[in-house]
Design a protein around this motif. Structure first.
Motif, PDB file in Angstrom:
ATOM      1  N   GLU A  84       0.816  -1.219   0.000  1.00 41.82           N
ATOM      2  CA  GLU A  84       0.000   0.000   0.000  1.00 41.82           C
ATOM      3  C   GLU A  84       0.848   1.266   0.000  1.00 41.82           C
ATOM      4  OE1 GLU A  84      -3.670   2.040   2.518  1.00 41.82           O
ATOM      5  OE2 GLU A  84      -2.972   0.048   3.069  1.00 41.82           O
ATOM      6  N   LEU A  85       1.960   1.247   0.721  1.00 39.92           N
ATOM      7  CA  LEU A  85       2.815   2.430   0.813  1.00 39.92           C
ATOM      8  C   LEU A  85       3.542   2.748  -0.490  1.00 39.92           C
ATOM      9  CD1 LEU A  85       4.415   1.887   4.328  1.00 39.92           C
ATOM     10  CD2 LEU A  85       2.609   3.514   3.716  1.00 39.92           C
ATOM     11  N   ARG A  86       3.854   1.719  -1.277  1.00 37.16           N
ATOM     12  CA  ARG A  86       4.575   1.894  -2.538  1.00 37.16           C
ATOM     13  C   ARG A  86       5.870   2.693  -2.325  1.00 37.16           C
ATOM     14  NH1 ARG A  86       1.025   0.044  -6.340  1.00 37.16           N
ATOM     15  NH2 ARG A  86       2.251   0.733  -8.110  1.00 37.16           N
ATOM     16  N   CYS A 115       3.201 -11.628  -0.791  1.00 41.41           N
ATOM     17  CA  CYS A 115       4.370 -11.056  -1.474  1.00 41.41           C
ATOM     18  C   CYS A 115       4.165 -11.064  -2.982  1.00 41.41           C
ATOM     19  CB  CYS A 115       5.640 -11.836  -1.109  1.00 41.41           C
ATOM     20  SG  CYS A 115       6.221 -11.583   0.569  1.00 41.41           S
ATOM     21  N   VAL A 116       3.689 -12.192  -3.508  1.00 36.94           N
ATOM     22  CA  VAL A 116       3.443 -12.305  -4.951  1.00 36.94           C
ATOM     23  C   VAL A 116       2.422 -11.255  -5.391  1.00 36.94           C
ATOM     24  CG1 VAL A 116       2.415 -13.788  -6.730  1.00 36.94           C
ATOM     25  CG2 VAL A 116       4.123 -14.723  -5.145  1.00 36.94           C
ATOM     26  N   GLU A 117       1.315 -11.175  -4.664  1.00 42.24           N
ATOM     27  CA  GLU A 117       0.276 -10.198  -5.016  1.00 42.24           C
ATOM     28  C   GLU A 117       0.803  -8.767  -4.896  1.00 42.24           C
ATOM     29  OE1 GLU A 117      -3.468 -13.003  -3.614  1.00 42.24           O
ATOM     30  OE2 GLU A 117      -2.747 -11.418  -2.272  1.00 42.24           O
ATOM     31  N   GLY A 118       1.573  -8.514  -3.860  1.00 36.01           N
ATOM     32  CA  GLY A 118       2.141  -7.183  -3.674  1.00 36.01           C
ATOM     33  C   GLY A 118       3.093  -6.802  -4.787  1.00 36.01           C
ATOM     34  N   LEU A 119       3.946  -7.732  -5.166  1.00 32.44           N
ATOM     35  CA  LEU A 119       4.897  -7.458  -6.249  1.00 32.44           C
ATOM     36  C   LEU A 119       4.164  -7.214  -7.566  1.00 32.44           C
ATOM     37  CD1 LEU A 119       7.642 -10.028  -5.265  1.00 32.44           C
ATOM     38  CD2 LEU A 119       7.881  -7.532  -5.278  1.00 32.44           C
ATOM     39  N   GLY A 120       3.083  -7.935  -7.793  1.00 34.04           N
ATOM     40  CA  GLY A 120       2.277  -7.684  -8.988  1.00 34.04           C
ATOM     41  C   GLY A 120       1.636  -6.307  -8.948  1.00 34.04           C
ATOM     42  N   ALA A 121       1.105  -5.936  -7.793  1.00 38.76           N
ATOM     43  CA  ALA A 121       0.468  -4.619  -7.645  1.00 38.76           C
ATOM     44  C   ALA A 121       1.480  -3.492  -7.827  1.00 38.76           C
ATOM     45  CB  ALA A 121      -0.193  -4.510  -6.269  1.00 38.76           C
ATOM     46  N   ALA A 127      10.943  -7.848 -10.049  1.00 37.68           N
ATOM     47  CA  ALA A 127      10.265  -8.994  -9.447  1.00 37.68           C
ATOM     48  C   ALA A 127      10.093 -10.163 -10.409  1.00 37.68           C
ATOM     49  CB  ALA A 127       8.900  -8.560  -8.930  1.00 37.68           C
ATOM     50  N   GLU A 128      10.416  -9.978 -11.665  1.00 38.63           N
ATOM     51  CA  GLU A 128      10.109 -10.996 -12.668  1.00 38.63           C
ATOM     52  C   GLU A 128      10.687 -12.371 -12.339  1.00 38.63           C
ATOM     53  OE1 GLU A 128       9.984 -11.517 -17.503  1.00 38.63           O
ATOM     54  OE2 GLU A 128      11.062  -9.827 -16.638  1.00 38.63           O
ATOM     55  N   ASP A 129      11.951 -12.463 -12.014  1.00 36.56           N
ATOM     56  CA  ASP A 129      12.558 -13.774 -11.735  1.00 36.56           C
ATOM     57  C   ASP A 129      11.904 -14.467 -10.546  1.00 36.56           C
ATOM     58  OD1 ASP A 129      14.271 -13.427 -13.880  1.00 36.56           O
ATOM     59  OD2 ASP A 129      15.968 -12.773 -12.644  1.00 36.56           O
ATOM     60  N   ALA A 130      11.645 -13.721  -9.497  1.00 37.10           N
ATOM     61  CA  ALA A 130      11.011 -14.314  -8.316  1.00 37.10           C
ATOM     62  C   ALA A 130       9.584 -14.770  -8.621  1.00 37.10           C
ATOM     63  CB  ALA A 130      11.010 -13.319  -7.163  1.00 37.10           C
ATOM     64  N   LEU A 131       8.867 -14.014  -9.437  1.00 38.87           N
ATOM     65  CA  LEU A 131       7.505 -14.399  -9.796  1.00 38.87           C
ATOM     66  C   LEU A 131       7.496 -15.620 -10.708  1.00 38.87           C
ATOM     67  CD1 LEU A 131       5.941 -10.857 -10.269  1.00 38.87           C
ATOM     68  CD2 LEU A 131       5.581 -12.463  -8.363  1.00 38.87           C
ATOM     69  N   HIS A 145       0.992 -15.914 -11.994  1.00 37.74           N
ATOM     70  CA  HIS A 145       0.623 -15.612 -13.388  1.00 37.74           C
ATOM     71  C   HIS A 145       0.001 -14.225 -13.497  1.00 37.74           C
ATOM     72  CE1 HIS A 145       1.500 -19.122 -15.798  1.00 37.74           C
ATOM     73  NE2 HIS A 145       1.011 -19.914 -14.858  1.00 37.74           N
ATOM     74  N   GLU A 146      -0.897 -13.931 -12.576  1.00 38.85           N
ATOM     75  CA  GLU A 146      -1.551 -12.620 -12.586  1.00 38.85           C
ATOM     76  C   GLU A 146      -0.534 -11.498 -12.328  1.00 38.85           C
ATOM     77  OE1 GLU A 146      -4.828 -10.299  -9.922  1.00 38.85           O
ATOM     78  OE2 GLU A 146      -5.258 -12.389 -10.430  1.00 38.85           O
ATOM     79  N   ALA A 147       0.357 -11.723 -11.393  1.00 40.39           N
ATOM     80  CA  ALA A 147       1.365 -10.713 -11.068  1.00 40.39           C
ATOM     81  C   ALA A 147       2.293 -10.472 -12.255  1.00 40.39           C
ATOM     82  CB  ALA A 147       2.171 -11.144  -9.842  1.00 40.39           C
ATOM     83  N   LEU A 148       2.702 -11.548 -12.916  1.00 38.35           N
ATOM     84  CA  LEU A 148       3.569 -11.398 -14.100  1.00 38.35           C
ATOM     85  C   LEU A 148       2.846 -10.634 -15.206  1.00 38.35           C
ATOM     86  CD1 LEU A 148       5.260 -14.886 -14.097  1.00 38.35           C
ATOM     87  CD2 LEU A 148       6.464 -12.681 -14.019  1.00 38.35           C
ATOM     88  N   ALA A 149       1.566 -10.879 -15.369  1.00 43.80           N
ATOM     89  CA  ALA A 149       0.787 -10.167 -16.387  1.00 43.80           C
ATOM     90  C   ALA A 149       0.751  -8.664 -16.086  1.00 43.80           C
ATOM     91  CB  ALA A 149      -0.618 -10.734 -16.474  1.00 43.80           C
ATOM     92  N   ARG A 150       0.747  -8.329 -14.800  1.00 39.48           N
ATOM     93  CA  ARG A 150       0.700  -6.912 -14.414  1.00 39.48           C
ATOM     94  C   ARG A 150       2.042  -6.212 -14.656  1.00 39.48           C
ATOM     95  NH1 ARG A 150      -2.524  -6.143  -8.898  1.00 39.48           N
ATOM     96  NH2 ARG A 150      -2.904  -4.109  -9.812  1.00 39.48           N
TER      97      ARG A 150
END
Length: 152
Positions: A84-86, A115-121, A127-131, A145-150
């Motif tokens: 949320e803080l970005r 963490c995955v959802e946060g990195l996507g947001a 974050a690509e390699d970790a995702l 998958h959703e996070a990578l798409a974002r």
């Protein structure tokens, strides 16, 4: 109320929440204490108030809590707060936590998923390699998958 002796935790929590939601930085220490608490409801209310507090120390404190391997089970709200803080600390802390969890024997799935959802947001290409690695785990596959798409 925050510093008065012998006050019950619930009274300090209410005072810190009200002050934090109003942007009063005197609530910072109490809110960080509550963000690190074992009771999820207290962590959630602290994270809510900290997000509105506007204190520049918040992201650094949340990153320290999220990346602490001894507190992983209680890191859900610090992870969500970092998202949320970005803040500049957000992506490095989420990456460090996710990478540690992916390599660990006990993956602590709710924290890894946050963490995955946060990195996507946050949409940061670092974050690509970790995702991609998170996609290999059944419980994280859809979120990864959703996070990578974002990321684009």
């Amino acid at each position: 109320m925050l510093v008065a002796p012998e006050q019950p935790l619930w009274a300090r929590e209410i005072a810190a929440f009200v002050l934090g939601a109003e942007g009063d930085r005197r609530a910072f220490e109490t809110l960080i204490l509550l963000l690190n608490y074992r009771e999820p409801v207290r962590c959630a209310t602290a994270a809510f108030a900290l997000a509105r507090l506007g204190d520049p120390r918040t992201a650094r404190a949340a990153a320290a809590l999220a990346t602490n391997p001894l507190r992983t089970a209680y890191a859900l709200h610090p992870v969500r707060l970092l998202t949320e803080l970005r803040a500049p600390e957000s992506v490095p802390a989420l990456l460090a936590t996710l990478e540690r969890l992916l390599a660990a024997r006990d993956h602590c799935w709710p924290i890894a998923r946050a963490c995955v959802e946060g990195l996507g947001a946050l949409g940061d290409r670092r974050a690509e390699d970790a995702l991609v690695a998170a996609r290999e785990h059944e419980r994280l596959r859809a979120a990864a998958h959703e996070a990578l798409a974002r990321l684009g």
